[in-house]
Design a protein around this motif. Structure first.
Motif, PDB file in Angstrom:
ATOM      1  N   VAL A 178      -6.598  12.511  -7.707  1.00 38.35           N
ATOM      2  CA  VAL A 178      -6.254  11.171  -7.345  1.00 38.35           C
ATOM      3  C   VAL A 178      -7.628  10.125  -7.144  1.00 38.35           C
ATOM      4  N   ARG A 179      -7.408   9.016  -7.724  1.00 36.30           N
ATOM      5  CA  ARG A 179      -8.528   7.916  -7.237  1.00 36.30           C
ATOM      6  C   ARG A 179      -7.790   6.648  -6.887  1.00 36.30           C
ATOM      7  N   VAL A 180      -8.030   5.971  -5.829  1.00 40.70           N
ATOM      8  CA  VAL A 180      -7.494   4.948  -5.619  1.00 40.70           C
ATOM      9  C   VAL A 180      -8.056   3.904  -6.330  1.00 40.70           C
ATOM     10  N   VAL A 181      -7.288   3.246  -7.412  1.00 41.62           N
ATOM     11  CA  VAL A 181      -8.388   2.189  -8.207  1.00 41.62           C
ATOM     12  C   VAL A 181      -8.299   0.786  -7.375  1.00 41.62           C
ATOM     13  N   ASP A 182      -6.818   0.572  -6.971  1.00 37.01           N
ATOM     14  CA  ASP A 182      -6.823  -0.778  -6.452  1.00 37.01           C
ATOM     15  C   ASP A 182      -6.076  -0.878  -5.164  1.00 37.01           C
ATOM     16  N   SER A 183      -6.261  -1.401  -4.145  1.00 32.33           N
ATOM     17  CA  SER A 183      -5.721  -1.325  -2.955  1.00 32.33           C
ATOM     18  C   SER A 183      -5.476  -2.743  -2.247  1.00 32.33           C
ATOM     19  N   ASP A 184      -4.598  -3.007  -1.457  1.00 35.64           N
ATOM     20  CA  ASP A 184      -4.582  -4.506  -0.561  1.00 35.64           C
ATOM     21  C   ASP A 184      -5.688  -4.274   0.365  1.00 35.64           C
ATOM     22  N   ASP A 185      -6.131  -2.877   0.858  1.00 37.55           N
ATOM     23  CA  ASP A 185      -7.087  -2.675   1.705  1.00 37.55           C
ATOM     24  C   ASP A 185      -8.459  -2.502   0.991  1.00 37.55           C
ATOM     25  N   ASP A 186      -9.453  -3.062   1.112  1.00 41.53           N
ATOM     26  CA  ASP A 186     -10.514  -2.990   0.181  1.00 41.53           C
ATOM     27  C   ASP A 186     -11.271  -1.418   0.698  1.00 41.53           C
ATOM     28  N   GLY A 187     -10.910  -1.268   2.010  1.00 38.92           N
ATOM     29  CA  GLY A 187     -11.759  -0.042   2.257  1.00 38.92           C
ATOM     30  C   GLY A 187     -11.053   1.248   1.766  1.00 38.92           C
ATOM     31  N   ARG A 188      -9.945   0.918   1.121  1.00 34.48           N
ATOM     32  CA  ARG A 188      -9.391   2.431   0.523  1.00 34.48           C
ATOM     33  C   ARG A 188      -9.588   2.473  -1.175  1.00 34.48           C
ATOM     34  N   VAL A 189     -10.073   1.279  -1.640  1.00 32.48           N
ATOM     35  CA  VAL A 189     -10.539   1.407  -2.814  1.00 32.48           C
ATOM     36  C   VAL A 189     -11.629   2.536  -3.305  1.00 32.48           C
ATOM     37  N   LEU A 235     -11.327   5.675  -3.047  1.00 30.05           N
ATOM     38  CA  LEU A 235     -11.003   7.027  -2.520  1.00 30.05           C
ATOM     39  C   LEU A 235     -10.886   7.996  -3.441  1.00 30.05           C
ATOM     40  N   GLU A 236     -11.382   9.185  -3.465  1.00 29.18           N
ATOM     41  CA  GLU A 236     -11.081  10.187  -4.425  1.00 29.18           C
ATOM     42  C   GLU A 236     -10.903  11.536  -3.691  1.00 29.18           C
ATOM     43  N   GLY A 237      -9.853  12.165  -4.176  1.00 31.71           N
ATOM     44  CA  GLY A 237      -9.560  13.614  -3.508  1.00 31.71           C
ATOM     45  C   GLY A 237      -8.367  14.119  -4.317  1.00 31.71           C
ATOM     46  N   ARG A 238      -7.631  14.913  -3.418  1.00 35.22           N
ATOM     47  CA  ARG A 238      -6.488  15.417  -3.833  1.00 35.22           C
ATOM     48  C   ARG A 238      -5.201  14.933  -2.930  1.00 35.22           C
ATOM     49  N   VAL A 239      -3.963  14.866  -3.932  1.00 32.13           N
ATOM     50  CA  VAL A 239      -2.991  14.575  -2.875  1.00 32.13           C
ATOM     51  C   VAL A 239      -2.509  15.583  -2.404  1.00 32.13           C
ATOM     52  N   VAL A 240      -2.411  15.734  -0.714  1.00 31.08           N
ATOM     53  CA  VAL A 240      -1.751  16.812  -0.116  1.00 31.08           C
ATOM     54  C   VAL A 240      -0.452  16.698   0.316  1.00 31.08           C
ATOM     55  N   ILE A 241      -0.094  15.441   0.855  1.00 31.35           N
ATOM     56  CA  ILE A 241       0.991  15.215   1.239  1.00 31.35           C
ATOM     57  C   ILE A 241       1.700  14.053   0.777  1.00 31.35           C
ATOM     58  N   GLU A 242       3.071  14.065   0.301  1.00 31.56           N
ATOM     59  CA  GLU A 242       3.684  12.824   0.130  1.00 31.56           C
ATOM     60  C   GLU A 242       4.964  12.414   0.885  1.00 31.56           C
ATOM     61  N   THR A 243       4.926  11.268   1.295  1.00 31.32           N
ATOM     62  CA  THR A 243       6.131  10.640   1.928  1.00 31.32           C
ATOM     63  C   THR A 243       6.684   9.633   1.180  1.00 31.32           C
ATOM     64  N   THR A 244       7.945   9.116   1.565  1.00 32.94           N
ATOM     65  CA  THR A 244       8.534   8.064   0.824  1.00 32.94           C
ATOM     66  C   THR A 244       7.502   6.937   0.796  1.00 32.94           C
ATOM     67  N   ASN A 245       6.770   6.386   1.600  1.00 34.72           N
ATOM     68  CA  ASN A 245       6.083   5.219   1.346  1.00 34.72           C
ATOM     69  C   ASN A 245       4.549   5.579   1.465  1.00 34.72           C
ATOM     70  N   THR A 246       4.059   6.834   1.556  1.00 33.08           N
ATOM     71  CA  THR A 246       2.558   7.118   1.540  1.00 33.08           C
ATOM     72  C   THR A 246       2.106   8.344   0.568  1.00 33.08           C
ATOM     73  N   LEU A 247       0.877   8.239   0.475  1.00 34.46           N
ATOM     74  CA  LEU A 247       0.446   9.463  -0.054  1.00 34.46           C
ATOM     75  C   LEU A 247      -0.712  10.111   0.778  1.00 34.46           C
ATOM     76  N   SER A 248      -0.826  11.119   1.291  1.00 36.96           N
ATOM     77  CA  SER A 248      -1.969  11.492   2.221  1.00 36.96           C
ATOM     78  C   SER A 248      -3.081  12.122   1.166  1.00 36.96           C
ATOM     79  N   ILE A 249      -4.206  11.725   0.896  1.00 44.05           N
ATOM     80  CA  ILE A 249      -5.149  12.222   0.056  1.00 44.05           C
ATOM     81  C   ILE A 249      -6.365  13.193   0.827  1.00 44.05           C
ATOM     82  N   GLU A 250      -6.665  14.105   0.429  1.00 41.56           N
ATOM     83  CA  GLU A 250      -7.523  14.976   1.258  1.00 41.56           C
ATOM     84  C   GLU A 250      -8.943  14.674   0.371  1.00 41.56           C
TER      85      GLU A 250
END
Lengths: 134, 92
Positions: free
Chosen positions: A18-29, A31-46
């Motif tokens: 996965v790649r974060v194309v757009d985000s409210d937080d510029d610091g996260r735009v 980011l590239e990696g693999r999804v490792v954990i999914e919760t209701t409101n978040t994705l954890s990317i390794e």
């Protein structure tokens, strides 16, 4: 029903590149990696950078993700029969899964608005309405 | 095969890979999620999944690493590191 751009919002996200194309937080735009954990409101990317890996938690709402689907899923981008069903199951979410710019053979990039994925991980697959016990 | 069954398959693979990398807690998370998906969609878990996961602590079992597999008279006993036993029969 394999993992196609149409079924992706209902399918397993863990393990997908996965790649974060757009985000409210510029610091996260970007980011590239693999999804490792999914919760209701978040994705954890390794994110792996030269040998060491770290896990970044990205909120689903306010982010746009680009998933890379490899192998057999890519060739069936044409069958859009499931699209209407998706719209029924998750009203409110914007259908933005554009099977855009397939770069190279066998890889499809699917851009999904994070708000479409807001759901409990196990609940996302279900097609029924609010009450599945009928 | 519908989406839910595929999810379980993929989670099985992810759990196995995570256990092989020594990420035990992550493997456990995948096993629990697969169980939850099966439960919500009223699906039977695949036999290999049932045989390679611990019923009581949800660990993904790797014989020789975190599980002991012993043959007894007519049945196999799989002992997880958490101490729980799982038994299933065999012929021959």
């Amino acid at each position: 029903m394999a993992l196609t751009p149409e079924t992706l919002p209902r399918h397993e996200l863990n393990g997908l590149p996965v790649r974060v194309v757009d985000s409210d937080d510029d610091g996260r735009v970007g980011l590239e990696g693999r999804v490792v954990i999914e919760t209701t409101n978040t994705l954890s990317i390794e994110v792996r950078t030269d040998g060491e890996s770290r896990v970044v938690t990205v909120p689903k709402s306010g982010s746009t993700f680009e998933f890379a689907i490899t192998d057999e899923a890519a060739d069936s981008t044409k069958e859009s029969g499931t699209t209407s069903k998706l719209a029924d199951t998750q009203p409110g979410g914007t259908e933005r899964s554009a099977p855009s710019d397939s770069a190279g053979e066998g890889v499809a990039y699917v851009t999904v608005d994070g708000s479409r994925l807001l759901s409990r991980p196990a609940r996302r697959t279900e097609t029924n309405g609010d009450s599945p016990w009928q | 095969m519908d989406v839910a069954a595929e999810r379980i398959d993929r989670l099985h693979d992810l759990a196995r890979a995570a256990a092989a990398d020594g990420e035990d807690d992550r493997a456990r998370y995948y096993v629990r999620l697969a169980r939850r998906v099966a439960e919500r969609n009223r699906l039977e878990l695949p036999r290999t999944f049932r045989r390679f996961t611990c019923d009581s602590c949800d660990a993904y079992l790797r014989p020789g690493t975190n599980a002991r597999v012993r043959l007894q008279d007519g049945h196999v006993v799989v002992t997880c590191d958490c101490g729980s036993h799982a038994r299933y029969p065999y012929d021959g």
